[in-house]
Design a protein around this motif. Structure first.
Motif: not given
Length: 833
Positions: A190-193, A339-347
């Motif tokens: 749900p959120g970052r560690i 979190p799922e929204h961070a996946q799109a931000g990966l290089v």
């Protein structure tokens, strides 16, 4: 481009290789390309009995792939299928498929550029973009274009865009396979560690084991995180039938093999792995992946000349690779620790190693290949110029390159050893010095993570303590220090292999020579203790380094630091050894610069002459120079005078006045000598140099007669004209000779008592009548009462007001009614006539 399952894609792939001689195969994780493709090529006519050489990025993957292919053929490794990795070879006379690590291919190319007997080179998992893979492909393409037009090249990748590689291969066909993966259910946090990742990962693993079937593969950045999570999981929370097994590159081979082997019936396992299990490697039975989302990568800094490991977020491609591991044998689950929204931000993809790595190994290989400029070869990404230039500089220091930049015999010998050039140089030089065994021990220690465990308190940095622990192990004594015995055994085995390669027998060497050997390998990291607190050092390359004050090496005069963190103003030293000054002087004599320094000492106001010996940024000796070159002394003295300013010469009153007179004439006639501060400072060597030869101190210079020196600068004609055009004094009606003040070259001043000028009808003029003097008329007390440049006008108008005031204050003095007819006097009243 085709999109086919791997079995259906094989005919098209074979046709592309037969016709074009090169191809790119894109197949997702689980497609089986690593084992199916090499086996499928064995019957191709163009192979004609030649071997298949397939590159794998890691030793574990190479061994596992070879064993799996051999098992599919019902054979043992070393028959039709074999492998070559560092320190281990399993091939035989009937071997047709050789799985090799990337460094091994480079060695094969260097020893036989034509790759005689090889029909195809396969670059597996090329998307990892390791330095050796890029180098191997560049050398293979060069060999293919010059020596072996019939050599086939196949590049296989799961996630990399095939178009650029196809273009590099001469517009080779691209074949794409769908693979046979099963669906994977992806679950996000749900959120970052917050805080350390290990507790969160351990909780997720327990949850995954409880809610899923099959084995669990956990991706963590490095061995430290693996051991901490392992300890947490062993403390409880897992069923009894679940084993926890680490998997990383420095584990013993047996432990690695156990981690990837299938679990026995009724048993499960949790494999805690680095990115080693991300590609090429199939761990049978894995149904669940827990991805920490982090990985450790080496980063080289041309600024510091050091490589350090950085923990970074994985790329989107790596996260997909890891996720695919859960769907190879059945539907699976992937737990992502973000979190799922961070996946799109990966290089999208990781940075190719060639752009971030220490390029010294690459520069050595290219030098041995006969290439000084990487632009001569074809690259997907060319090596950065700054890092490559620094690598060449290091090779020159190590004796790899001669003055012309070509590889030396010593460099060729180094290139034959599968080691970083620093360590290869150390082994060869150590053997020459009778310290070969000690050099092998050091090379093995530096190739392993520190064998002393690093707890809350850093272990002592002294490498000699690790050598003593290694000697304890060899003598079956109790090992001293906080040593990892398993790591020591790996070091011991690797050292034995280096001794075998160098044909050394029973040669250990005194550990006290460790510093010298390290200095040969890391000449740029020789450190000299700085003044002040112990533990602070200046490195030869100009960088700072520091040890804890409690470290045993902190008081050492000189150390060599092969392992530092490369951060901050003073890099923290993790591993080092002391080295003696006489060892540095003896073995680096050709690199020590000896210079005589003759310089101005601003504090002493004198020239100091010193003899200094320097190794890079390190001053080894700095002492008095008894017989400096007089010309250098004079030049330093003149530079010192210029820095102090012309006013520091100690101008006498007469010299200062003479300078002002000359300056006045220059102002009104530029052909006269310029005696301004700037002009005198610029010409010090010409006008003052001959007079200060042999002097060393400013006080000596200040005793010179600058009046005579200035007159000498004028020449005879100008000296004669000087008194006419700019007289030092002016006779006045009273008979006195009054000095002229030339401080202001635009308005020279004649300051005289008013009574001495009675009868002077016009303002005196100088410079051939061009410049009127400014008259300061003084009272009997020598105080100004009037300033004028028109004396005639003053007598007519201003005098009478001044007379009235002065007569009241000085009644005994002579104040005539007609100053033009009155007798001038320097007394109270004129003498009676």
């Amino acid at each position: 481009m085709s999109t086919l399952p791997i079995e259906s894609a094989l005919p098209e792939l074979k046709a592309a290789l037969a016709e074009a001689g090169a191809a790119v195969l894109q197949a997702p994780p689980g497609a089986g390309k690593t084992t199916r493709v090499p086996l499928a090529l064995l019957g191709e006519p163009w192979l004609a009995g030649r071997r298949v050489v397939m590159l794998e990025p890691r030793r574990l993957a190479a061994r596992a792939a070879a064993r799996h292919m051999a098992r599919l053929r019902g054979e043992d490794v070393g028959g039709t299928v074999g492998y070559r990795v560092r320190m281990e070879t399993r091939v035989g006379p009937t071997t047709r498929i050789e799985v090799v690590t990337e460094g091994v291919l480079t060695r094969m190319l260097q020893s036989d550029p034509a790759l005689d007997g090889v029909g195809i080179v396969i670059f597996d998992e090329f998307h990892e973009r390791s330095l050796h893979a890029d180098l191997g492909l560049a050398l293979t393409l060069e060999s293919r274009s010059v020596l072996r037009e019939d050599l086939r090249v196949l590049v296989m990748s799961a996630t990399l865009d095939g178009a650029p590689i196809a273009a590099l291969l001469g517009d080779a066909p691209v074949v794409t396979s769908q693979g046979r993966g099963f669906p994977v259910d992806v679950r996000y946090q749900p959120g970052r560690i917050e805080g350390r990742m290990e507790p969160a990962v351990a909780r997720t693993v327990r949850q995954a084991v409880e809610s899923s079937e099959g084995d669990v593969l956990v991706f963590l950045p490095g061995a430290g995180e693996i051991h901490r999570v392992e300890e947490m999981l062993r403390e409880g929370g897992l069923p009894a039938e679940v084993r926890v097994m680490p998997l990383y590159g420095n584990l013993p081979q047996q432990a690695q093999d156990e981690a990837i082997a299938p679990s026995p019936p009724g048993r499960r396992k949790v494999v805690l792995s680095t990115s080693i299990a991300e590609t090429s490697l199939t761990i049978e039975g894995v149904r669940v992946v827990v991805d920490s989302g982090m990985m450790r990568v080496p980063r080289f800094s041309p600024r510091t000349g050091m490589t350090r490991l950085e923990t970074v977020t994985v790329s989107r491609a790596s996260s997909e690779q890891r996720c695919g591991r859960a769907g190879r044998v059945a539907p699976g689950t992937c737990w992502r620790m973000w979190p799922e929204h961070a996946q799109a931000g990966l290089v999208p993809h990781g940075t190719p190693e060639i752009l971030d790595a220490d390029l010294a190994p690459l520069a050595l290989e290219l030098a041995a290949w006969g290439v000084a400029d990487p632009a001569e070869l074809a690259w997907l990404d060319p090596p950065p110029a700054a890092a490559f230039g620094q690598a060449r500089e290091l090779l020159a220091e190590l004796g790899v390159l001669d003055a012309a930049g070509s590889v030396t015999p010593h460099g060729r010998a180094m290139a034959e050893l599968p080691l970083h050039p620093r360590l290869a140089h150390m082994l060869l030089r150590g053997r020459e010095l009778g310290l070969g065994g000690l050099a092998c021990d050091l090379a093995a220690l530096l190739g392993e993570r520190d064998v002393f465990r690093r707890g809350d308190t850093p272990a002592d940095a002294d490498l000699r303590l690790r050598l003593e622990a290694l000697r304890d192990l060899a003598a079956n004594r109790r090992v001293r220090g906080p040593a990892d015995v398993g790591a020591l055994r790996r070091v011991q085995a690797e050292s034995r292999e280096w001794r075998r390669r160098l044909a050394l027998r029973g040669e250990d060497g005194d550990p006290s020579a460790a510093g010298l050997l390290l200095a040969l390998a890391y000449p740029d990291r020789i450190g000299q203790r700085r003044a002040g607190k112990p533990g602070r050092f200046l490195l030869r390359n100009g960088r700072g380094a520091s040890l804890a004050e409690s470290d045993s090496l902190a008081p050492s005069a000189y150390i060599v630091a092969p392992e530092l963190d490369g951060q901050g103003r003073d890099s923290r030293v993790y591993l080092a050894a002391p080295v003696e000054l006489d060892e540095i002087e003896r073995h680096f004599a050709d690199q020590i610069e000896r210079e005589d320094i003759v310089a101005w000492d601003a504090d002493a106001k004198a020239v100091r002459a010193r003899r200094r010996e320097r190794l890079g940024a390190l001053v080894l000796h700095d002492g008095h120079l008894p017989d400096p070159d007089p010309d250098l002394v004079t030049a330093a003295l003149l530079r010192g005078i210029a820095s102090e300013g012309i006013g520091a010469l100690g101008w006498s009153r007469s010299a200062a006045q003479l300078r002002e007179r000359i300056a006045f004439l220059h102002r009104h006639d530029p052909s006269w000598l310029d005696v301004s501060d700037a002009a005198l400072a610029a010409g010090l060597a010409e006008w003052l140099g001959p007079y200060v030869y042999g002097m060393t101190r400013l006080e000596q210079v200040q005793r010179l007669d600058l009046n005579d020196i200035l007159l000498g600068m004028l020449g005879w004609e100008r000296r004669t004209a000087l008194d006419d055009l700019a007289p030092s004094h002016l006779p006045v009606p009273s008979g006195s000779r009054i000095p002229i003040d030339y401080a202001d070259p635009d308005a020279p001043v004649l300051a005289a008592r008013l009574q001495e000028l009675f009868g002077m009808t016009e303002t005196p003029r100088i410079a051939g009548g061009r410049v009127p003097l400014t008259i300061h008329l003084l009272s009997p007390a020598h105080r100004p009462v009037q300033v004028t440049r028109d004396l005639a006008s003053f007598w007519k108008t201003g005098y009478f007001d001044v007379k009235k005031d002065l007569k009241g204050r000085y009644p005994k003095h002579y104040w005539p009614d007609d100053p033009l007819q009155a007798q001038a006097t320097s007394r109270v009243r004129p003498r009676p006539v």
